[in-house]
Design a protein around this motif. Structure first.
Motif, PDB file in Angstrom:
ATOM      1  N   GLY A  24       0.820  -1.174   0.011  1.00 41.77           N
ATOM      2  CA  GLY A  24       0.158   0.013   0.158  1.00 41.77           C
ATOM      3  C   GLY A  24       0.918   1.462   0.022  1.00 41.77           C
ATOM      4  O   GLY A  24       2.046   1.259   0.079  1.00 41.77           O
ATOM      5  N   GLU A  25       0.161   2.321  -0.069  1.00 41.13           N
ATOM      6  CA  GLU A  25       0.812   3.635  -0.074  1.00 41.13           C
ATOM      7  C   GLU A  25       1.470   3.754   1.106  1.00 41.13           C
ATOM      8  O   GLU A  25       1.129   3.616   2.397  1.00 41.13           O
ATOM      9  N   GLY A  26       2.654   4.425   1.265  1.00 40.79           N
ATOM     10  CA  GLY A  26       3.446   4.691   2.380  1.00 40.79           C
ATOM     11  C   GLY A  26       4.314   3.439   2.661  1.00 40.79           C
ATOM     12  O   GLY A  26       4.913   3.424   3.639  1.00 40.79           O
ATOM     13  N   VAL A  27       3.930   2.163   2.290  1.00 42.70           N
ATOM     14  CA  VAL A  27       4.762   1.107   2.667  1.00 42.70           C
ATOM     15  C   VAL A  27       6.142   0.932   1.664  1.00 42.70           C
ATOM     16  O   VAL A  27       6.127   1.183   0.467  1.00 42.70           O
ATOM     17  N   PRO A  28       7.374   0.934   2.293  1.00 45.05           N
ATOM     18  CA  PRO A  28       8.486   1.112   1.500  1.00 45.05           C
ATOM     19  C   PRO A  28       8.389  -0.012   0.447  1.00 45.05           C
ATOM     20  O   PRO A  28       7.916  -1.288   0.699  1.00 45.05           O
ATOM     21  N   ASP A  29       9.144   0.181  -0.725  1.00 45.24           N
ATOM     22  CA  ASP A  29       9.275  -0.872  -1.807  1.00 45.24           C
ATOM     23  C   ASP A  29      10.455  -0.713  -2.553  1.00 45.24           C
ATOM     24  O   ASP A  29      11.361   0.108  -2.038  1.00 45.24           O
ATOM     25  N   ASP A  30      11.004  -1.604  -3.421  1.00 47.48           N
ATOM     26  CA  ASP A  30      12.168  -1.711  -4.203  1.00 47.48           C
ATOM     27  C   ASP A  30      11.590  -1.971  -5.691  1.00 47.48           C
ATOM     28  O   ASP A  30      10.792  -2.340  -5.890  1.00 47.48           O
ATOM     29  N   GLU A  31      12.397  -1.406  -6.855  1.00 44.57           N
ATOM     30  CA  GLU A  31      12.195  -1.734  -8.014  1.00 44.57           C
ATOM     31  C   GLU A  31      12.350  -3.117  -8.321  1.00 44.57           C
ATOM     32  O   GLU A  31      11.677  -3.749  -9.316  1.00 44.57           O
ATOM     33  N   ALA A  32      13.113  -3.872  -7.646  1.00 42.20           N
ATOM     34  CA  ALA A  32      13.557  -5.346  -8.038  1.00 42.20           C
ATOM     35  C   ALA A  32      12.138  -6.180  -7.364  1.00 42.20           C
ATOM     36  O   ALA A  32      11.648  -5.778  -6.404  1.00 42.20           O
ATOM     37  N   TYR A  33      11.989  -7.191  -7.935  1.00 43.70           N
ATOM     38  CA  TYR A  33      10.919  -8.163  -7.444  1.00 43.70           C
ATOM     39  C   TYR A  33      11.324  -8.910  -6.096  1.00 43.70           C
ATOM     40  O   TYR A  33      10.371  -9.426  -5.793  1.00 43.70           O
ATOM     41  N   ASP A  34      12.431  -8.921  -5.728  1.00 43.69           N
ATOM     42  CA  ASP A  34      12.814  -9.770  -4.878  1.00 43.69           C
ATOM     43  C   ASP A  34      13.207  -9.208  -3.486  1.00 43.69           C
ATOM     44  O   ASP A  34      13.772  -9.494  -2.492  1.00 43.69           O
ATOM     45  N   LEU A  35      12.705  -7.667  -3.276  1.00 45.12           N
ATOM     46  CA  LEU A  35      12.896  -6.750  -2.097  1.00 45.12           C
ATOM     47  C   LEU A  35      11.492  -6.021  -2.224  1.00 45.12           C
ATOM     48  O   LEU A  35      10.948  -5.599  -3.016  1.00 45.12           O
TER      49      LEU A  35
ATOM     50  N   GLU B 273      15.634   0.201   8.747  1.00 38.74           N
ATOM     51  CA  GLU B 273      14.948   1.410   8.127  1.00 38.74           C
ATOM     52  C   GLU B 273      15.288   1.288   6.672  1.00 38.74           C
ATOM     53  O   GLU B 273      16.316   0.916   6.241  1.00 38.74           O
ATOM     54  N   PRO B 274      14.314   1.449   5.880  1.00 32.20           N
ATOM     55  CA  PRO B 274      12.918   1.879   5.992  1.00 32.20           C
ATOM     56  C   PRO B 274      11.890   0.865   6.554  1.00 32.20           C
ATOM     57  O   PRO B 274      10.636   1.112   6.432  1.00 32.20           O
ATOM     58  N   TRP B 275      12.456  -0.265   6.482  1.00 30.93           N
ATOM     59  CA  TRP B 275      11.575  -1.385   6.541  1.00 30.93           C
ATOM     60  C   TRP B 275      10.904  -2.043   7.639  1.00 30.93           C
ATOM     61  O   TRP B 275       9.975  -2.578   8.067  1.00 30.93           O
ATOM     62  N   SER B 276      11.651  -1.515   8.937  1.00 36.45           N
ATOM     63  CA  SER B 276      11.097  -2.033  10.351  1.00 36.45           C
ATOM     64  C   SER B 276       9.865  -1.613  10.860  1.00 36.45           C
ATOM     65  O   SER B 276       9.153  -2.330  11.275  1.00 36.45           O
ATOM     66  N   GLN B 277       9.176  -0.632  10.316  1.00 39.49           N
ATOM     67  CA  GLN B 277       7.910  -0.060  10.663  1.00 39.49           C
ATOM     68  C   GLN B 277       6.779  -0.995  10.247  1.00 39.49           C
ATOM     69  O   GLN B 277       5.888  -1.166  10.991  1.00 39.49           O
ATOM     70  N   HIS B 278       7.022  -1.529   9.155  1.00 41.06           N
ATOM     71  CA  HIS B 278       5.669  -2.313   8.310  1.00 41.06           C
ATOM     72  C   HIS B 278       6.244  -4.055   8.263  1.00 41.06           C
ATOM     73  O   HIS B 278       5.266  -4.699   8.324  1.00 41.06           O
ATOM     74  N   PHE B 279       7.420  -4.134   7.877  1.00 38.15           N
ATOM     75  CA  PHE B 279       7.922  -5.500   7.529  1.00 38.15           C
ATOM     76  C   PHE B 279       7.925  -6.411   8.836  1.00 38.15           C
ATOM     77  O   PHE B 279       9.217  -6.492   9.147  1.00 38.15           O
ATOM     78  N   GLN B 280       6.893  -6.750   9.370  1.00 36.71           N
ATOM     79  CA  GLN B 280       6.975  -8.027  10.559  1.00 36.71           C
ATOM     80  C   GLN B 280       6.146  -9.065  10.234  1.00 36.71           C
ATOM     81  O   GLN B 280       5.279  -9.505  11.015  1.00 36.71           O
ATOM     82  N   MET B 281       6.458  -9.838   9.197  1.00 37.38           N
ATOM     83  CA  MET B 281       5.521 -10.929   8.702  1.00 37.38           C
ATOM     84  C   MET B 281       5.616 -12.127   9.665  1.00 37.38           C
ATOM     85  O   MET B 281       4.628 -12.855   9.693  1.00 37.38           O
ATOM     86  N   ASP B 282       6.668 -12.413  10.177  1.00 42.46           N
ATOM     87  CA  ASP B 282       6.740 -13.595  11.229  1.00 42.46           C
ATOM     88  C   ASP B 282       5.570 -13.324  12.348  1.00 42.46           C
ATOM     89  O   ASP B 282       4.988 -14.074  12.733  1.00 42.46           O
ATOM     90  N   ARG B 283       6.002 -12.093  13.003  1.00 47.79           N
ATOM     91  CA  ARG B 283       4.951 -11.710  13.878  1.00 47.79           C
ATOM     92  C   ARG B 283       3.669 -11.623  13.618  1.00 47.79           C
ATOM     93  O   ARG B 283       2.573 -12.114  14.259  1.00 47.79           O
ATOM     94  N   TYR B 284       3.400 -11.022  12.384  1.00 44.65           N
ATOM     95  CA  TYR B 284       1.749 -10.952  11.777  1.00 44.65           C
ATOM     96  C   TYR B 284       1.235 -12.282  11.758  1.00 44.65           C
ATOM     97  O   TYR B 284       0.167 -12.565  12.105  1.00 44.65           O
ATOM     98  N   ILE B 285       2.027 -13.259  11.279  1.00 39.98           N
ATOM     99  CA  ILE B 285       1.378 -14.601  10.814  1.00 39.98           C
ATOM    100  C   ILE B 285       1.270 -15.504  12.085  1.00 39.98           C
ATOM    101  O   ILE B 285       0.265 -16.064  12.564  1.00 39.98           O
ATOM    102  N   THR B 286       2.440 -15.586  13.052  1.00 40.53           N
ATOM    103  CA  THR B 286       2.156 -16.525  14.188  1.00 40.53           C
ATOM    104  C   THR B 286       1.471 -15.849  15.288  1.00 40.53           C
ATOM    105  O   THR B 286       1.070 -16.516  16.116  1.00 40.53           O
TER     106      THR B 286
ATOM    107  N   PHE C 279      18.256 -10.236   3.741  1.00 41.36           N
ATOM    108  CA  PHE C 279      18.875 -10.219   5.045  1.00 41.36           C
ATOM    109  C   PHE C 279      19.428  -9.056   5.190  1.00 41.36           C
ATOM    110  O   PHE C 279      19.187  -8.369   6.472  1.00 41.36           O
ATOM    111  N   THR C 280      20.150  -8.561   4.286  1.00 40.91           N
ATOM    112  CA  THR C 280      20.985  -7.304   4.455  1.00 40.91           C
ATOM    113  C   THR C 280      20.306  -6.222   4.697  1.00 40.91           C
ATOM    114  O   THR C 280      20.447  -5.522   5.460  1.00 40.91           O
TER     115      THR C 280
END
Length: 277
Positions: free
Chosen positions: A85-96, A109-122, A185-186
């Motif tokens: 969505g709007e405001g969520v960080p993104d990258d031009e490449a498909y794998d990030l 940063e800038p990923w830590s605010q939204h990218f919490q997928m393991d906690r979201y799922i479990t 991971f980097t």
């Protein structure tokens, strides 16, 4: 939750929902398939994690999972692969970025605010799903494809009491040692690779094996096999630790949903045998 799609399929119901996630800080979308048995009792549940660029729809539309799940009286939960969505960080490449969450908790940063997928799922989606649908909490398994195979195996090994069974199609099994994983991971976790180990299936299998047998199907014509998937490293770890696994190498098959749909029923059988034992 807000229902955005609903379809009758194989005697059961596929429904797609949006909800506001406190963990990701975004609107998240996921799909639920309930077999006809769910109309009368709680049913076993499998969580399917998709790969890079995918979302809930790929497995539901192309994976052959609805017929297989309906035949075995099993629910299927398909989360998205990242916040969007709007405001969520993104990258031009498909794998990030969007579509490439790698099922981890980002610390950079800038990923830590939204990218919490393991906690979201479990945590968050787990609570939402088990409170809202007729699902047997003590009979849950997890499986996935490629990046989602990495997610499935790593989350199973970290939460074996939650996900009692596990399988994967063409999974990334040693992400800290392949280009896809090293890039993600980097970006998400930083350059200190000591923090990467908690998300690497091969390392987890070596250090904290589960009691379940992990089923893996891998096509031998998969273009990503030698560079990205690294099953030899995972096999060595399992053999050292005693982690039970079955790695089936399928001649002539690639990385696509043509491959996945061919062996989907085998995976549902594997899970149901484990969840009903």
């Amino acid at each position: 939750m807000q229902s955005v799609e609903k379809h009758r399929s194989h005697g059961g119901t596929l429904e797609v929902f949006d909800h506001e996630s406190a963990v990701t800080g975004t609107t998240m979308r996921f799909a639920v398939f309930l077999p006809r048995e769910a109309e009368k009792a709680d049913v076993p549940c499998l969580w399917y994690l998709s790969g890079l660029t995918c979302n809930w729809s790929n497995v539901m539309e192309k994976g052959g999972v609805l017929k297989a799940a309906a035949a075995r009286g099993c629910a299927i939960i398909a989360p998205d692969t990242s916040p969007r969505g709007e405001g969520v960080p993104d990258d031009e490449a498909y794998d990030l970025g969007q579509g490439a969450g790698f099922y981890l908790t980002a610390t950079q940063e800038p990923w830590s605010q939204h990218f919490q997928m393991d906690r979201y799922i479990t945590e968050e989606l787990q609570a939402l799903v088990t409170e809202s649908f007729p699902i047997a909490k003590d009979r849950q398994g997890i499986f996935g494809h490629s990046m989602g195979g990495h997610g499935a195996i790593s989350l199973h090994l970290k939460h074996p009491e939650l996900y009692r069974t596990c399988s994967a199609f063409a999974p990334i099994t040693a992400p800290s040692q392949c280009p896809w994983g090293q890039k993600a991971f980097t970006a998400y976790l930083g350059s200190d690779n000591a923090s990467w180990a908690q998300y690497d299936s091969a390392i987890l299998a070596l250090k904290q094996p589960s009691e379940a047998e992990i089923l893996i199907d891998q096509g031998l014509d998969d273009p990503f096999l030698s560079e990205q998937l690294l099953h030899g490293i995972f096999e060595d770890a399992c053999q050292t630790s005693g982690q039970a696994y079955a790695l089936r190498r399928q001649a002539g098959y690639d990385h696509s949903y043509y491959f996945i749909s061919t062996f989907m029923d085998d995976h549902l059988r594997h899970h149901m045998e484990g969840l009903t034992a």
